[in-house]
Each structure stands twice: as C-alpha cells, then as structure tokens.
Design an enzyme around this catalytic site. Structure first.
Site, short mmCIF file in Angstrom:
data_model
loop_
_atom_site.label_atom_id
_atom_site.label_comp_id
_atom_site.label_asym_id
_atom_site.label_seq_id
_atom_site.Cartn_x
_atom_site.Cartn_y
_atom_site.Cartn_z
N THR A 6 6.71 -6.84 7.77
CA THR A 6 5.27 -6.83 7.56
C THR A 6 4.91 -5.94 6.38
O THR A 6 5.61 -4.97 6.07
CB THR A 6 4.52 -6.35 8.82
N ARG A 7 3.81 -6.29 5.72
CA ARG A 7 3.23 -5.45 4.67
C ARG A 7 1.76 -5.18 4.99
O ARG A 7 1.02 -4.66 4.15
CB ARG A 7 3.34 -6.12 3.30
N HIS A 31 -1.72 -5.47 14.76
CA HIS A 31 -2.74 -5.46 15.80
C HIS A 31 -2.14 -6.03 17.09
O HIS A 31 -0.93 -6.24 17.18
CB HIS A 31 -3.96 -6.25 15.34
N HIS A 86 0.26 -9.08 16.90
CA HIS A 86 1.60 -8.79 16.38
C HIS A 86 2.47 -8.15 17.46
O HIS A 86 3.66 -8.47 17.59
CB HIS A 86 1.52 -7.87 15.17
N ARG A 102 4.52 -17.93 9.24
CA ARG A 102 3.86 -19.03 8.54
C ARG A 102 3.47 -18.53 7.15
O ARG A 102 2.89 -17.47 7.00
CB ARG A 102 2.62 -19.46 9.33
N ALA A 145 5.57 -14.25 3.13
CA ALA A 145 5.55 -13.63 1.80
C ALA A 145 4.84 -14.48 0.76
O ALA A 145 5.17 -14.44 -0.42
CB ALA A 145 6.97 -13.31 1.33
N GLU A 203 -12.16 5.94 -28.02
CA GLU A 203 -11.62 6.89 -29.00
C GLU A 203 -11.58 8.31 -28.47
O GLU A 203 -10.68 9.09 -28.78
CB GLU A 203 -12.46 6.82 -30.29
N VAL A 259 -11.07 9.21 -25.32
CA VAL A 259 -9.92 9.30 -24.41
C VAL A 259 -8.63 9.27 -25.20
O VAL A 259 -7.66 9.95 -24.88
CB VAL A 259 -9.97 8.17 -23.37
N ALA A 278 -9.43 -2.63 -26.09
CA ALA A 278 -8.57 -3.46 -25.22
C ALA A 278 -8.52 -4.91 -25.70
O ALA A 278 -9.00 -5.82 -25.02
CB ALA A 278 -9.05 -3.37 -23.78
#
Length: 575
Positions: free
Chosen positions: A199-200, A204, A207, A293, A296, A435, A437, A479
């Site tokens: 699991t990731r 509950h 499970h 099901r 991943a 600039e 930063v 960016a």
C-alpha cells in the site's frame, strides 16, 4: 518457512561486504563521487540489502535493453523494471566515467559514502521507447513518464556495487527491516505462510477486513508492507501514513499481523509494477501477495482514461506465476453492509442488499472540509491521525507560480498579490521574484538552459518547504521551459504536504510590449549581444500548454488580474 529469494540467493551486499567495509570506505574517500537522487537512493538501498535480488548493481546496457523489451535480465531471469543510475553528460566527462572506473555513491542527505560502483558501461537511452515499453505510453500525465522526461539525465551508468554501509534512517527505525531481518523475524515466530499487503495509502476498515480474510482463508499471517520511498505526487506523506498503520495494527487479531516499511521508489507502472512488487515481497520472505484492482495504476491519462485495465496487473502476475513462486491473492473489493455491521466482498452480496462506500475522492473532500467520517468506514484513531495532518483548505499553503517574459508585468502582479493576500490575513505570504531570488540562491549561475533549470529546482524546493508550513508562496521567475515548470509543479505537489496546492499563471504579455516598455534597456543590451541567452531574444519562451490562468497586462489592469487570481483561490476553497 519463508519463501526462497528470487534467483535462489538473497543478494545481501551489506553482509557480503562487511569484512571489507572499512577498506572500501577508505578507498571511497579518494574516488570521484556521485551524489544520488532520492530515487537512486531508494534503489541503491534495495540493491544492497537484497530487496532487488538477483541484482547486484545498476543495470548495464545489455540488461537494461532486455528488461525494457522482454521483462527479463540478459540471462533470462524475470525482472520487469529497469533499475538505472542516470548521469548528465557533464558528470560523465567531468568525472571521466568509463568502463572499469570506480565511483563512490553518496547519500544526498548527509554526503555519506554508501557504496562503490565498478562501471561496466556508460550508455544513452531512448526516453520514448522506455516510456512506451515500460509504462505503456509516452504520456506526460503518467508521473514516471514526466519524471523520465524532466528529471532523468541523458546517460545511464551500469555496473555492480560494493556496499560500504546502508543508508541511515532516523524515522521509524524499529519498523525498518531488511529482507534478512524480516526472514529471521518470520523464523523466530514460526510463520510458515505470510500474505504481504502493498500500500501507498492510509488503511481503513475495508483494508483490515480484506487482509484478515485473505490470511484466514490461507491459514497465514499478514505482513503490512507499505512503501515509504517515492510514491505518486500528491499522496499522503509517509509520516502520516505510518501513524495510521500503527493505529490500525492494534485492530488485528493478536499475533496475526506485522508492520514493516519498504523504502521503495514506486514507478506506478501497473502490470509490470505488480510483478516487480511480487518479486520484492518474495525476497522479503512472503509466500503470498495481494494484487489489487488496477494495482499501482497512476490514474487517468491525457485523454481521461485509465492507463491500465482494472485486471491487467493480476493477469500479468498470473502469467508468470511459475517463475515468481509467490501465490497471488486477487484483491477482493470490500463493501460495508449496515444491516449486519460488517464488510463483505462485493461479489458475494445478494442483489438488493444495502451497501455503503466512501471513495478515495470523497474521503479527501471530507478531510479537507472537516465533514464527518463515519466509524463504519474507518477507526477513530485513524481519522484523528489524518485530521492532524489535513488542515481545512482555508488553512493549507499554496504556490502561485507566475511565468512570463522579462518585463511582462509578472513582478508587478506578484507584488500586488502579496499586498492583497496580506490584507486577507490567515497565512504568511512569501514573495520569490525571479532576479531577486537568483541573487540569493544561485548568484554564480548564468543563463544557459541547465543553469535556469537548476535555479528553478532550488525555487521549487524553497516553495515546497514554505507551503508545507501553511504559507502562501508567490513565485515569479521567467521559467521559459515546460520541463522546468513541470519539475516545479511535481516538487511542490510531492513535497508540499497538504499545502501542495500549485497554480500556474501564464503572464502572456506580448514580446513587443515587453520590449517597448523596458525602461532599463535590458532587451536592447540583449539585441546588441551584451547579454547572452536572453529569453525572447536569442532563447525561445515555451508558452505553457496547461496554465491554470492566462493573463495579459495589455488587455487587463493589474487590479483586474489580481482579482482574477484571488477568485481562482476562492474557487479552490483556499481563501
């Protein structure tokens, strides 16, 4: 007894190299070194402790090509996931990385020497081919394809490693087991059959019922084996999840279950990932493995469809069952029956019987809004833990990332936004102007593509740290590249905790207006060649394809633009 490791021998390189670890450590201090990325660190830990057996290092070109095309190492052993050490052209040339070279691999957190790799080869790779073969599509909506496009460098270094020491962890040390340690634990408790649960996400009641049912049907014990390395951007952080797992373990019958943490960097590769997960759990000694099901799966692709079919993972694991030698337990979707106050598999419930469910989306909504979570769905201790880590939306941090040409008005918008948000109160507001930063974070950098990219990575780190603490962050760099903006978004979503709310705002003021109103004459200097690599003059600006908001100071006033951004935040319940 515990299952045999994949390939027959557990490749515990830490134990193997322990007699010469001091010698290796001394040698490492004299060698060129590579500072690992977070994903490479996870991979190295599982290489040297045997979790990736039969691997003894990062894949060389022959193994890599074989795995990508056939799910097998060059010697024919089943292994579905390429495990690679990527490096930039600059690193390869600067460190003189060639076949036969020995390079120290260092921990990015504390600079400790962890291993020495003896280079087999240095090779290029086809990102598109790898994406299609391993993940099923070259679609940037897949987090690993996005990672492959934006973060993986152009060369792979293959070679076996010698272990100096395992990475040091300071969190949940008692729950971190190597394969050898977990196998010894099973032997000590006389566990002959072990059902592993991957699991990731938080667990509950459903499970718990699923895993208990699977164990009882097979007269086995349960290994809750959650991933605490890299997962999908936006997932609940592992600190919160582990507190949830600890709370739910008390709900298992005495002696049935055991919790151990897995430092894996997931790829969200669906069917291939399921086979990979089965191999890893086999190496940790499990005899059975629950495959869910859409196991991943990363969710929806760019066309709004699931990347993988719901049972593709189960079918691929079943295809290789004779080689895997770990029994698959198909995931049984559990649902709640209020009439009997119990969970049952959906396919065993008679027609017409009332059932109740809460989806993952609905649960996240309830956590964010503070709406009640019923006790039939989860346990009080679990809900309490989640609520501690999930403040309401109006208390969560966020990042407003303004991108556009120099003198497009983005700095003025950012400053006005800071004033507006300070007026509203409730959060600290941090302003990261491009600039300004740059002079603080990367004063030595120029304006090449790679230098800009590295600069934005540092902005992303600062922004994610601030937003995790609940701050409102307004960043306004130029960016100009899509890949860099994607890295910033991924970093904030991945590392910003519940404050990982990211909004990309394109300040699309036309170049001719930016240049005509440039009182400092910067564009003129660039046109005369006095400034090199200037965006809009000799470097292209890639307009964002999926901005959350597009504004233009030639058609909107600054107050109008600020108001539209505030409305964006209000629409997302952040104000």
């Amino acid at each position: 007894m515990a299952n045999a490791p994949h390939g027959g021998i557990l490749k515990d390189l830490v134990a193997r190299d322990e007699p010469i670890s001091a010698q290796l450590g001394e040698e490492a201090s004299r060698l060129s070194d590579i500072i690992l990325t977070e994903r490479q660190l996870c991979d190295l830990e599982l290489i040297i402790n045997g979790g990736f057996s039969p691997l003894e290092g990062f894949m060389n070109e022959q193994d890599y090509n074989s795995v990508v095309d056939t799910l097998r190492l060059a010697d024919g052993t089943l292994f579905p996931m390429p495990i690679t050490l990527d490096a930039s052209r600059d690193d390869v040339e600067r460190l003189s990385i060639t076949a036969g070279a020995r390079i120290t691999l260092r921990d990015p957190r504390d600079d400790q020497a962890l291993a020495i790799i003896t280079v087999d080869d240095v090779y290029t790779h086809d990102r598109v081919r790898e994406a299609i073969q391993v993940f099923g599509a070259d679609d940037p909506a897949h987090p690993s394809v996005s990672y492959l496009r934006n973060r993986v460098k152009e060369f792979y270094i293959g070679g076996k490693v010698q272990a100096i020491q395992a990475p040091t962890h300071f969190d949940y040390v008692a729950l971190r087991y190597t394969p050898s340690e977990l196998r010894s634990h099973f032997r000590k408790l006389a566990w002959r059959k072990v059902v592993a649960f991957q699991t990731r996400n938080p667990m509950h009641r459903a499970h718990r019922e699923l895993t208990v049912r699977a164990a009882r049907q097979r007269q086995a014990n349960v290994l809750i084996h959650p991933v605490v390395g890299l997962t999908k951007p936006g997932d609940v952080d592992h600190y919160t999840r582990v507190r949830v797992y600890e709370a739910i373990m008390a709900k298992y019958p005495n002696g049935m279950g055991h919790l151990a943490l897995l430092p894996l960097a997931m790829r969200m590769a669906g069917p291939r990932e399921a086979v990979w997960h089965a191999i890893i759990r086999k190496n940790f000694g499990a005899t059975h493995f629950i495959v869910g099901r859409d196991h991943a799966g990363p969710g929806k692709n760019s066309q709004g469809r699931d990347f993988y079919g719901p049972y593709d993972a189960q079918e691929l694991v079943e295809k290789y069952k004779d080689e895997l030698q770990i029994e698959m337990v198909p995931f049984q979707q559990m649902t709640y029956l209020p009439s009997s106050d119990e969970y049952q598999p959906v396919d065993e419930i008679p027609a017409g019987v009332q059932t109740l469910d809460i989806s993952g989306t609905e649960l996240r909504k309830r956590l964010k809004t503070g709406a009640p979570i019923p006790d039939w769905f989860s346990y009080d201790a679990v809900v309490k833990t989640l609520r501690e880590s999930y403040p309401p939306r109006h208390k969560q941090g966020f990042v407003l990332f303004l991108t556009g040409l120099y003198n497009s008005g983005k700095d003025s918008i950012a400053k006005a936004l800071q004033v507006s948000l300070n007026e509203q109160g409730g959060r600290s507001v941090s302003l990261l102007l491009g600039e300004t930063v740059r002079s603080d974070l990367t004063p030595q950098h120029g304006y090449t593509s790679e230098e800009r990219h590295e600069h934005l990575q540092r902005i992303a780190f600062v922004a994610s740290e601030l937003t995790r603490a609940g701050a409102a962050v307004i960043a306004a760099p130029v960016a100009p590249e899509e890949r860099s903006r994607a890295v910033v978004r991924d970093t904030v979503v991945q590392s910003g905790g519940t404050g990982g709310n990211f909004f990309l705002i394109h300040v699309a003021t036309p170049l001719d207006h930016c240049e005509q109103t440039d009182r400092r004459g910067v564009y003129a200097q660039a046109r005369q060649g006095e400034i090199k690599g200037f965006v809009g003059v000799d470097t292209a600006y890639e307009a964002p394809s999926k901005a959350d908001l597009v504004v233009d100071v030639t058609t909107q006033s600054i107050p109008e633009i600020v108001h539209s951004i505030v409305l964006l935040l209000e629409t997302n319940a952040l104000l």
